[in-house]
Design a protein around this motif. Sequence first.
Motif, PDB file in Angstrom:
ATOM      1  N   GLY A 257      -4.837  21.879  -5.365  1.00 26.00           N
ATOM      2  CA  GLY A 257      -4.439  21.199  -4.141  1.00 26.00           C
ATOM      3  C   GLY A 257      -5.586  21.173  -3.141  1.00 26.00           C
ATOM      4  N   LYS A 258      -6.339  22.264  -3.072  1.00 30.67           N
ATOM      5  CA  LYS A 258      -7.499  22.313  -2.183  1.00 30.67           C
ATOM      6  C   LYS A 258      -8.517  21.248  -2.587  1.00 30.67           C
ATOM      7  N   ARG A 259      -8.748  21.136  -3.886  1.00 33.59           N
ATOM      8  CA  ARG A 259      -9.718  20.148  -4.379  1.00 33.59           C
ATOM      9  C   ARG A 259      -9.249  18.732  -4.083  1.00 33.59           C
ATOM     10  N   LEU A 260      -7.938  18.528  -4.127  1.00 32.18           N
ATOM     11  CA  LEU A 260      -7.386  17.200  -3.847  1.00 32.18           C
ATOM     12  C   LEU A 260      -7.735  16.749  -2.438  1.00 32.18           C
ATOM     13  N   PHE A 261      -7.611  17.645  -1.465  1.00 29.50           N
ATOM     14  CA  PHE A 261      -7.941  17.311  -0.081  1.00 29.50           C
ATOM     15  C   PHE A 261      -9.419  16.945   0.059  1.00 29.50           C
ATOM     16  N   ASP A 262     -10.273  17.617  -0.724  1.00 29.04           N
ATOM     17  CA  ASP A 262     -11.710  17.332  -0.665  1.00 29.04           C
ATOM     18  C   ASP A 262     -12.054  16.004  -1.332  1.00 29.04           C
ATOM     19  N   MET A 263     -11.288  15.634  -2.353  1.00 28.87           N
ATOM     20  CA  MET A 263     -11.591  14.432  -3.131  1.00 28.87           C
ATOM     21  C   MET A 263     -11.189  13.148  -2.425  1.00 28.87           C
ATOM     22  N   LEU A 264     -10.037  13.150  -1.771  1.00 25.81           N
ATOM     23  CA  LEU A 264      -9.470  11.924  -1.226  1.00 25.81           C
ATOM     24  C   LEU A 264     -10.299  11.363  -0.073  1.00 25.81           C
ATOM     25  N   ARG A 265     -10.526  10.065  -0.126  1.00 29.82           N
ATOM     26  CA  ARG A 265     -11.294   9.372   0.895  1.00 29.82           C
ATOM     27  C   ARG A 265     -10.465   8.214   1.456  1.00 29.82           C
ATOM     28  N   THR A 266     -10.894   7.697   2.599  1.00 29.05           N
ATOM     29  CA  THR A 266     -10.225   6.538   3.197  1.00 29.05           C
ATOM     30  C   THR A 266     -10.168   5.384   2.199  1.00 29.05           C
ATOM     31  N   GLY A 267      -8.983   4.819   2.046  1.00 26.29           N
ATOM     32  CA  GLY A 267      -8.804   3.719   1.107  1.00 26.29           C
ATOM     33  C   GLY A 267      -8.306   4.147  -0.250  1.00 26.29           C
ATOM     34  N   ASP A 268      -8.362   5.449  -0.550  1.00 24.65           N
ATOM     35  CA  ASP A 268      -7.856   5.947  -1.827  1.00 24.65           C
ATOM     36  C   ASP A 268      -6.334   5.930  -1.836  1.00 24.65           C
TER      37      ASP A 268
ATOM     38  N   GLU B 280      -3.235   9.739   8.134  1.00 21.96           N
ATOM     39  CA  GLU B 280      -4.207   9.760   9.233  1.00 21.96           C
ATOM     40  C   GLU B 280      -5.635   9.663   8.705  1.00 21.96           C
ATOM     41  N   ARG B 281      -5.821  10.133   7.470  1.00 25.07           N
ATOM     42  CA  ARG B 281      -7.148  10.074   6.850  1.00 25.07           C
ATOM     43  C   ARG B 281      -7.376   8.743   6.143  1.00 25.07           C
ATOM     44  N   GLY B 282      -6.394   7.837   6.216  1.00 19.58           N
ATOM     45  CA  GLY B 282      -6.548   6.529   5.588  1.00 19.58           C
ATOM     46  C   GLY B 282      -6.194   6.504   4.122  1.00 19.58           C
ATOM     47  N   VAL B 283      -5.469   7.535   3.665  1.00 12.04           N
ATOM     48  CA  VAL B 283      -5.046   7.608   2.266  1.00 12.04           C
ATOM     49  C   VAL B 283      -3.638   7.032   2.139  1.00 12.04           C
ATOM     50  N   ILE B 284      -3.422   6.197   1.152  1.00 13.85           N
ATOM     51  CA  ILE B 284      -2.095   5.643   0.871  1.00 13.85           C
ATOM     52  C   ILE B 284      -1.387   6.561  -0.112  1.00 13.85           C
ATOM     53  N   VAL B 285      -0.174   6.958   0.210  1.00 14.46           N
ATOM     54  CA  VAL B 285       0.615   7.838  -0.662  1.00 14.46           C
ATOM     55  C   VAL B 285       1.700   6.999  -1.335  1.00 14.46           C
ATOM     56  N   ARG B 286       1.762   7.074  -2.676  1.00 12.92           N
ATOM     57  CA  ARG B 286       2.785   6.321  -3.413  1.00 12.92           C
ATOM     58  C   ARG B 286       3.504   7.243  -4.394  1.00 12.92           C
ATOM     59  N   THR B 287       4.775   6.956  -4.624  1.00 13.11           N
ATOM     60  CA  THR B 287       5.564   7.773  -5.549  1.00 13.11           C
ATOM     61  C   THR B 287       5.911   6.964  -6.793  1.00 13.11           C
ATOM     62  N   VAL B 288       6.009   7.683  -7.914  1.00 16.82           N
ATOM     63  CA  VAL B 288       6.408   7.047  -9.168  1.00 16.82           C
ATOM     64  C   VAL B 288       7.893   6.703  -9.115  1.00 16.82           C
ATOM     65  N   ILE B 289       8.703   7.680  -8.683  1.00 15.46           N
ATOM     66  CA  ILE B 289      10.142   7.454  -8.560  1.00 15.46           C
ATOM     67  C   ILE B 289      10.401   6.531  -7.371  1.00 15.46           C
ATOM     68  N   ASN B 290      11.065   5.437  -7.619  1.00 11.83           N
ATOM     69  CA  ASN B 290      11.450   4.454  -6.601  1.00 11.83           C
ATOM     70  C   ASN B 290      10.270   3.690  -5.998  1.00 11.83           C
ATOM     71  N   ASN B 291       9.054   3.970  -6.461  1.00 13.03           N
ATOM     72  CA  ASN B 291       7.874   3.215  -6.021  1.00 13.03           C
ATOM     73  C   ASN B 291       7.775   3.131  -4.496  1.00 13.03           C
ATOM     74  N   MET B 292       7.868   4.269  -3.832  1.00 17.10           N
ATOM     75  CA  MET B 292       7.741   4.314  -2.374  1.00 17.10           C
ATOM     76  C   MET B 292       6.259   4.276  -1.986  1.00 17.10           C
ATOM     77  N   THR B 293       5.957   3.612  -0.859  1.00 12.76           N
ATOM     78  CA  THR B 293       4.586   3.545  -0.358  1.00 12.76           C
ATOM     79  C   THR B 293       4.551   3.986   1.098  1.00 12.76           C
ATOM     80  N   PHE B 294       3.658   4.925   1.392  1.00 12.86           N
ATOM     81  CA  PHE B 294       3.474   5.415   2.759  1.00 12.86           C
ATOM     82  C   PHE B 294       2.032   5.140   3.161  1.00 12.86           C
ATOM     83  N   ASP B 295       1.867   4.183   4.087  1.00 11.38           N
ATOM     84  CA  ASP B 295       0.542   3.705   4.480  1.00 11.38           C
ATOM     85  C   ASP B 295       0.400   3.826   5.992  1.00 11.38           C
ATOM     86  N   GLY B 296      -0.664   4.460   6.431  1.00 14.22           N
ATOM     87  CA  GLY B 296      -0.862   4.648   7.864  1.00 14.22           C
ATOM     88  C   GLY B 296      -1.572   3.497   8.536  1.00 14.22           C
TER      89      GLY B 296
END
Length: 210
Positions: A52-63, A89-105
């Motif tokens: 999880g720590k590595r995930l925060f380091d990897m993600l960039r704006t637009g990912d 807030e960091r410009g990362v789009i979060v999407r879920t497999v179940i129900n295909n939800m999208t959370f975009d800032g």
Amino acid sequence: MKTILYARVSTTDQTLDHQKTQAEQAGFVIDDVVSDHGVSGVSTRLRERPEGKRLFDMLRTGDTLVVRWVDRLGRDYADVTKTIREFMERGVIVRTVINNMTFDGATKDPVQMAVRDALIGFMAATAQANHEATKASQRAGIDAAKADKKKYLGRKPSYDRKALDAVLSMIEVGTNGTSEIAKATGLTRQTVIRIKQDPAKANTILSAWE
């Protein structure tokens, strides 16, 4: 810009390959996979998990961050909502497999923002409620098994805990037919049908034998 799948795999959870396959079947093209194994999502914040720590380091704006469901991102309602908002807030789009939800800032429209934030809260609360319901069901099954331990247990189920959790997860997603679930888990169609018809009973029977 990358699409990264984050998976949390516990001893009773779906396998990493299964979660990746589910994401690809839902139409996601995965560039990278980050996974934590044997880590409790209930007691450990995402930032405190090894990968999880590595995930925060990897993600960039637009990912795009893909998760099977929002419960992968935190311990409870407050933790999940905080994590999703931090990624947005960091410009990362979060999407879920179940129900295909999208959370975009990216949206600045106040109405859309209000709807999005309300949906985040609802999904996080639902995830926590589902987890608590599952725990209650498991406790009930264990209690019932202890009460009946002196009685004949009947025929031993053909599935173990891992297989049962996999079947229930695929049923929850709703995109897999009985034959597909049977093939993926190695169970017979009749066994999958019985689990579908009465998941609580299937859990109680397994708990008795465990």
